[in-house]
Design an enzyme around this catalytic site. Structure first.
Site, PDB file in Angstrom:
ATOM      1  CG  ASN A   1     -21.931   3.947  23.940  1.00 30.34           C
ATOM      2  OD1 ASN A   1     -21.429   4.917  24.494  1.00 30.34           O
ATOM      3  ND2 ASN A   1     -21.312   3.241  23.023  1.00 30.34           N
ATOM      4  CG  ASP A   2     -27.060  -0.109  25.205  1.00 30.36           C
ATOM      5  OD1 ASP A   2     -27.574   0.525  24.264  1.00 30.36           O
ATOM      6  OD2 ASP A   2     -26.686  -1.285  25.097  1.00 30.36           O
TER       7      ASP A   2
ATOM      8  NE  ARG B   1     -25.295   5.290  20.585  1.00 33.19           N
ATOM      9  CZ  ARG B   1     -23.984   5.184  20.599  1.00 33.19           C
ATOM     10  NH1 ARG B   1     -23.237   6.246  20.709  1.00 33.19           N
ATOM     11  NH2 ARG B   1     -23.423   4.011  20.507  1.00 33.19           N
TER      12      ARG B   1
ATOM     13  NE  ARG C   1     -17.637  -2.630  21.018  1.00 31.71           N
ATOM     14  CZ  ARG C   1     -16.660  -1.739  20.902  1.00 31.71           C
ATOM     15  NH1 ARG C   1     -15.515  -2.084  20.308  1.00 31.71           N
ATOM     16  NH2 ARG C   1     -16.801  -0.513  21.359  1.00 31.71           N
TER      17      ARG C   1
ATOM     18  NE  ARG D   1     -20.273  -6.633  25.041  1.00 32.61           N
ATOM     19  CZ  ARG D   1     -20.498  -5.492  24.381  1.00 32.61           C
ATOM     20  NH1 ARG D   1     -20.853  -4.414  25.053  1.00 32.61           N
ATOM     21  NH2 ARG D   1     -20.358  -5.435  23.083  1.00 32.61           N
TER      22      ARG D   1
ATOM     23  CG  HIS E   1     -20.501  -8.853   6.513  1.00 32.16           C
ATOM     24  ND1 HIS E   1     -20.767  -9.962   5.763  1.00 32.16           N
ATOM     25  CD2 HIS E   1     -21.000  -9.120   7.743  1.00 32.16           C
ATOM     26  CE1 HIS E   1     -21.395 -10.863   6.510  1.00 32.16           C
ATOM     27  NE2 HIS E   1     -21.551 -10.367   7.701  1.00 32.16           N
TER      28      HIS E   1
ATOM     29  CB  CYS F   1     -16.376  -0.235  28.604  1.00 30.93           C
ATOM     30  SG  CYS F   1     -17.985  -0.973  28.923  1.00 30.93           S
TER      31      CYS F   1
ATOM     32  CD  GLU G   1     -25.215  -3.096  28.842  1.00 26.09           C
ATOM     33  OE1 GLU G   1     -24.859  -2.382  27.888  1.00 26.09           O
ATOM     34  OE2 GLU G   1     -25.000  -4.320  28.895  1.00 26.09           O
TER      35      GLU G   1
END
Length: 758
Positions: free
Chosen positions: A626-627, A637, A469, A505, A362, A674, A603
């Site tokens: 990224n993925d 990573r 997101r 998404r 958080h 993205c 991805e």
């Protein structure tokens, strides 16, 4: 032997400092192997020598004083060969180098093994014995195993610069501590250690003299803590959006009379006094959360621990001493919760460092919303020693630097100044198009998730949202948000950017993104139940979310829906069927909204080869680099052991991206990126040369990418693309890109990475 090994490793790991750990290691290994000598030589790279740092059996006065060159003696030979050397009579070996100061005259048998970490020789572990004999295979295997097990302890000491502090000939080194990037950026400031006003672990066990009175004290403390949390939530409204403020709702729910307090009351009724009952309940919950495999659930331990401290402080009527926070303050702590962060003077906080937590905590979410450079999960950070010291927070790499050399500090000062100056200079580009010198344009969009992203994105001239997101509002609650709660959040995003497109998404949980109220326990979560796999298995969650998105788009019609973690055509078709069903439902409720474009994320490597088939069935494709990179290279990573292998310029990644563009355009469908590649000027230019129609990135990178685009022409970019596609090494491609872009005047834009702190 396995039990012996486990015991040695545990004792060494629990040692108070590295000197004690080395001495303990030498003692325990000598005893376990029944030899007469165990010595540890560690490599001092500055002096290019192996220094005797611990020994049991040689003269004590030699420790810290005796050393050998990197190619000198048997120790140097072990280091050079990077393999064990086992000799019956060391004196007879041509590389033997006699050290009279050590008193090793009578010891003939020699076994030395290298201490290695990430392919680097850190030192040599040696055992010796008087009798001329060869150590047997089991002894050699044990020493190799113990060396591998304990190498991490030595590696950390090497990295933190404390190994050779006691040597007079040693100049002071910077101390470096590795963690995970929580929020990008760099900062320099004075460390301020945050510690709880009340220590739960110090509360003793006592019997309650008056159970009713103890319950009354607890109720009174709870009233004050609830008010404290509500006051913090009110203060947070000025700087945080609706979903971030929901963090405080989580705290209040945990303080509900039927939640944690009910358990404490039950313990009081068993005869415990209020403070002891609170400690028992909090410790039990913290232990349960910390033992969980799920990273997000482990983060809840910090929330419970923080609430327990707050209630205890009120029970003790502790008058908190006002703490002073210097300008450019670096907050330090084991756990720093979101409410703790919000009650501090935010204008003075330059950076945050915690020894626990993850990038999905958080606090890290709030730190990113506030653009505070943050490093989390920094193991073995000596908090008490660093309080009041100057620190460098490298939120790019996830590293903390103490005792920085003047040169290193100057490099970071320049980086921070350059970042600020560059951003100020780029502001003039806000309303100009992202267009090359020869008139070829690309859409520059932003990735969002927090309400605080909106203003920053619009201020930088974003042409829409390429990735919203939607899981973040789910992650910061303790239950699934209702359809109406989702609609309100989505409406704010859609309305803020209208008429520009907003690509939302659908819920993407699993992997490293978990919900506390919807636990997913898997041995390999990144290859498990995540993304579209979860929502297709739970259409009731998926349809409610899509309905909320559609209702939020009424009258605006700038919504685009994107499906994550698609692996095959069937998943895309099944999801589209549910979306169409949800659209018919909201139309029946007299909601006037058009059917939005639906796209899929590329991805999973399988979709590279089904890109054309998918493009035939959806309205657009978007590559999550990224993925995709992570899966193509089989590299996590976030794993320090292999993170160096993660390279977006790997030839396989570049060829895969080009193939996706070609397949999408063959069907006349737009395709975007993205992932983080879109936000790096060097890779963004390559993506543009490949033909990607849009690039979506964090708002902080948008103007830098726009500036790069406006200073080149497509002829140059296409030649550059053809050149790198002919190369077979990602590291070479990276260096070549930097060289070529520097030659055309883009050096300032691509040299924004943090300097090497080594």
């Amino acid at each position: 032997m396995l039990d012996t090994l486990r015991r040695i490793v545990q004792e060494v790991n629990n040692a108070p400092d590295i000197r004690s750990a080395l001495d303990l290691m030498a003692q325990r290994v000598r005893d376990a192997m029944g030899t007469e000598v165990c010595s540890i030589y560690l490599r001092d790279n500055d002096r290019e020598r192996y220094v005797l740092m611990a020994s049991e059996g040689l003269k004590r006065e030699a420790v810290g004083r005796v050393s050998l060159g990197l190619s000198e003696g048997l120790v140097g030979q072990v280091g050079q060969r990077e393999e064990p050397i086992n000799l019956e009579d060391a004196f007879a070996h041509p590389k033997f180098h006699y050290l009279a100061e050590t008193g090793e005259d009578p010891f003939h048998a020699f076994l030395g093994v290298p201490v290695m970490h990430h392919g680097e020789v850190l030192g040599v572990l040696v055992v010796q014995q008087r009798d001329a004999r060869r150590f047997d295979q089991s002894e050699e295997a044990f020493l190799v195993t113990i060396s591998a097990q304990l190498s991490a302890v030595i590696a950390h000491a090497h990295a933190s610069g404390i190994l050779f502090e006691q040597l007079e000939t040693r100049k002071r080194q910077a101390s470096m501590y590795d963690g995970q990037p929580g929020s990008s950026g760099a900062a320099i400031g004075i460390a301020k250690l945050l510690f709880p006003a009340a220590d739960l672990s110090a509360v003793p066990d006592r019997e309650a003299e008056d159970i009713s009175a103890e319950i009354a004290r607890l109720d009174d403390a709870l009233v004050r803590v609830r008010k404290e949390i509500r006051d913090l939530a009110e203060r947070a409204k000025a700087s945080l959006g609706v979903e971030e403020q929901a963090l405080f709702d989580v705290y209040l729910r945990m303080l509900d009379r039927h939640a944690l307090p009910a358990e404490v009351v039950a313990k009081i009724r068993e005869g415990h006094w209020a403070q002891g009952a609170l400690r028992i309940v909090v410790d039990a919950h913290v232990h349960n959360f910390e033992m969980m495999d799920d990273p997000y659930l482990r983060e809840r331990a910090a929330d419970v621990r923080d609430l327990g401290r707050r209630v205890l402080a009120q029970l003790q009527s502790y008058n908190r001493r006002e703490q002073e926070f210097p300008d450019h303050c670096i907050l330090l702590g084991e756990d720093i919760s979101a409410p703790m962060l919000m009650e501090l003077p935010q204008e003075r906080i330059a950076g945050i460092v915690t020894t626990r937590g993850s990038r999905n905590s958080h606090m890290a979410i709030v730190a990113r919303a506030m653009s505070i450079p943050t490093v989390v999960g920094v193991a073995n950070l000596p908090l008490k020693k660093l309080d009041g010291k100057e620190l460098i927070v490298d939120g790019f790499r996830g590293r903390v630097v103490a005792n920085a050399t003047p040169e290193l500090k100057h490099q970071f000062e320049e980086l921070i100044a350059e970042e600020q100056s560059l951003l100020e200079g780029l502001e003039k580009l806000r309303d100009l198009p992202a267009e090359t010198e020869d008139g070829v344009s690309v859409q520059l969009q932003v990735n969002t998730g927090l309400m605080t992203d909106i203003n920053r994105s619009l201020e930088r001239g974003a042409q829409g949202v390429g990735l919203y997101r939607s899981e973040i509002p789910f992650m910061i609650r303790d239950r699934f948000p209702s359809e109406e709660e989702q609609r309100v959040l989505y409406r704010e995003q859609l309305q803020a950017f209208a008429p520009l497109p907003v690509t939302m998404r659908t819920l993407d949980v699993g992997g490293d993104k978990s919900l506390s109220y919807f636990p997913i326990e898997e041995d390999n979560p990144f290859l498990g139940w995540r993304g579209i796999r979860v929502t297709l298995d739970h259409p009731e969650i998926f349809i409610v979310q899509v309905r909320a998105m559609l209702k939020a788009a009424a009258g605006l019609n700038n919504l685009r829906i994107m499906l994550p973690m698609i692996t095959n055509v069937f998943e895309a078709e099944e999801a589209q069927h549910l979306i169409h069903r949800a659209w018919l439902e909201v139309r029946e409720e007299n909601v006037d909204v058009e059917m939005p474009p639906v796209g899929v994320m590329i991805e999973v490597p399988a979709t590279i080869y089904q890109a054309r088939a998918l493009a035939q069935r959806v309205d657009f494709l978007s590559v999550g680099t990224n993925d995709l990179t992570q899966y193509l290279l089989a590299v996590d990573r976030n794993n320090r052991q292999v993170s160096d292998l993660y390279n977006s310029f790997h030839p396989s990644v570049l060829h895969a991206l080009l193939h996706v563009v070609e397949q999408a355009h063959a069907e006349g469908k737009p395709v975007s990126v993205c992932g983080e590649m879109a936000g790096d000027p060097a890779s963004a230019l390559l993506l543009m040369a490949m033909g990607f129609d849009a690039l979506s990135m964090n708002a902080s990178n948008l103007l830098r990418v726009k500036a790069a685009v406006r200073q080149v022409n497509m002829g140059f970019l296409r030649r550059l693309l053809n050149e790198v596609l002919a190369m077979d090494n990602g590291e070479v491609i990276t260096a070549y890109m930097d060289l070529q872009l520097t030659k055309v005047g883009l050096g300032d834009l691509i040299r924004h990475r943090a300097p090497a702190a080594a």
